[in-house]
Design an enzyme around this catalytic site. Sequence first.
Site, PDB file in Angstrom:
ATOM      1  N   SER A 545      -5.594  54.845 -97.329  1.00 35.27           N
ATOM      2  CA  SER A 545      -5.123  55.643 -98.453  1.00 35.27           C
ATOM      3  C   SER A 545      -6.051  56.832 -98.698  1.00 35.27           C
ATOM      4  O   SER A 545      -6.318  57.610 -97.794  1.00 35.27           O
ATOM      5  CB  SER A 545      -5.009  54.743 -99.687  1.00 35.27           C
ATOM      6  N   ASP A 631       6.795  55.444 -97.446  1.00 36.83           N
ATOM      7  CA  ASP A 631       5.630  55.534 -98.324  1.00 36.83           C
ATOM      8  C   ASP A 631       5.868  56.612 -99.387  1.00 36.83           C
ATOM      9  O   ASP A 631       6.052  57.784 -99.078  1.00 36.83           O
ATOM     10  CB  ASP A 631       4.388  55.884 -97.499  1.00 36.83           C
ATOM     11  N   HIS A 677       3.039  51.077 -99.278  1.00 41.61           N
ATOM     12  CA  HIS A 677       1.721  51.690 -99.171  1.00 41.61           C
ATOM     13  C   HIS A 677       0.603  50.655 -99.249  1.00 41.61           C
ATOM     14  O   HIS A 677       0.294  50.123-100.305  1.00 41.61           O
ATOM     15  CB  HIS A 677       1.560  52.724-100.281  1.00 41.61           C
TER      16      HIS A 677
END
Length: 713
Positions: A545, A631, A677
């Site tokens: 991330s 995502d 995600h």
Amino acid sequence: MLLSPSIAFHLSDGRAAGVRAFWPRRGGYQEMKVRMSCAGLRNLLQGLCYSVRYYSKHSCLQTVGIYSKIKSKQCCILDCACSTCTHRTLPPGSILPWRCFSCKQEGTKIPSKRKQNASITTSDLSYKNLLKSEQENWNDISARYKAMTKRIKEKLEELHNKYTFNLGSPRIRFGENVYFEENGCVFLSKADVDEENGDILFSTEDLGFSDAFIQRIRISPDQRYMAISLKSENSEEAACVIIKLGHFPVVEKVIPSVFSFEWAANDVLYYTSQKNLKCQNVFMTTFTNQKHTKLVYTEQDARFFVDIYCTKDRRFLTINSNSKTTSEVWLVDCRHPFKSPALVQARTKGVIYHIEHRNDELYILTTYGEPVEYKLMKAPVAASGKENWQLVYALERKTKLVDLEMFSDHCIMFLKNAGHLYLNVISFFSHSVQSIKDETLVPITVFHNMNSKELHRKPLLVHVYGAYGIDLNMSFKEDKLMLIEEGWILAYCHVRGGGELGLSWHKDGCQHNKLKGLHDLKACIMLLHELGFSQPKYTALAAASAGGVLAGALCNTAPELIRAMVLQAPFVDVLNTMMKTHLPLTIEEQEEWGNPLADEKCMKYIKSYCPYHNIKPQCYPSVFITAYENDQRVPLTGVLRYVQKLRKAALDHASRTSEKGNWVPNIILDIQASGSHCDSSWEDSLKEVARHLAFLNKELQVCHLQHHSKPCK
């Protein structure tokens, strides 16, 4: 629960206690997990009309209603006179008058699907072709990792079965009754009776939702109703199911797209609706003879995220509206749940505050005043403005508040200072503070097998995050244990931008200080090598991330320090993403990264470290990226652009140099059609981790997995 940037008081009875602040970020958010089916959840969200009755745990399930899909109608908001509400501009955080919903709406125009799909832009075609090309590329090269992936997967499964243990779910106690969740079922048992004899109140599997998980449980004060949230692994949104308890529990209502919810009274539930990763509306729904739903609060500022929480003494519900740096709280009196919420303190830029209640006083956890660290303050409920806030306890500089728990006569603060984790017990009667210290943490945390020799020749895997004031995740996982047993060294770099040393540590690594986190990472890796932990050709970097920003930036500025890198859902196209305000998180993220649209200096600064914008022809390490097609937090288009540009730069460098045996890195993108995600099921996560480790073993030339290594210490 971490209190920076998400703030929460922790409860011993199993529910989240005290104040809680949630907002979406690229790392996501979630609570307790249990499983449930995507198809089942989809049907659930579309609307179901059914009643489900249960006998006790030892009796069979009886269904007295049938599933029936309800065609959703367009809804409009009506005022008390039942006339259509007109559009108007409201100030941020406005309280709306009571309104009811009507499923009748005249003159609503439905856009033509034919017109919508009449043309497909060139960019759409380019994106689809690029996506197809990457998927074909992965299919072609994945075979080289198949055998090693299989071995690693088997080893991880063995370790998972050997070391995974069940800590048990939180217990919620009401008098003699104890509510708890296990394996997708909610049970009720007596406090002094063996829990194995508990009664089943709800089962996800019996209703066909075995692949989803129960995220939250709330019991009404009189224990007549239970509200639970069900979430699919492939969706950011959850549904709230309200069950009427009794000898034969019945599903009373299903509310789709709900983030947080709390009972204000025996038959009054407040909840926030979630849409496109945002929560900006609070509703109240009743389960009296005259059932109705009303919009209570709406947030007009897109930077703010709204959630609700019930104080530990159940005296107030708090409507918490939070941006990254500013917050505002409204109180709902649980004794009078139909009254309009009351404002505690109007939002003040840069001031964060959260509320608990005790003995007709509000206890306020806030950054108000100097120094800019959390302080515990108090004020009368009737005079809650900040001019009346009195200091109870102030944190020392560079001290992080990890958690706080309130009791009737004292509170406990969980703190970190200079790497030390300790507890402060504050007495509300004697006003004394007692400190308890435990464990020690350091800026770089290193794990390795104590039996390992020649550490400079061992493979090293470095982890980094450094964003949002969040601590680097060092939780136990089977792959970490396996790597240590196989002789790997694991290092965790707690760089600026994270939360390990309090709010100032985060502030020193965000916005115009983001490069400090990059400098920290580079210095950490160089120090590890100087201390004899591995060397560049045996070193790999891992990030997920927002951690992809620092990892990608290191690859551009000091690629010679590492041989390989694995990234999961990485944020690598910062500038382009922050220039697109139509994306769901862009405005909220400005307090972390800055606003390049309004500030040219900010735009230049982001461009100076953005991984995508600083790719150049040079010798890069090999890179393996896992991304998710759906995502919502990190756009796949940015990852695709990054991979294409990185490959071209690596090939350009190789073609320009005529050195014998010139090395060309492998740049691999693995796009997952399912999963969300950085939040996959155990099975999907196992496959991803096995592929990552197979890639690292190949690139770092780790000869083979050592199946008979001695246990690590």
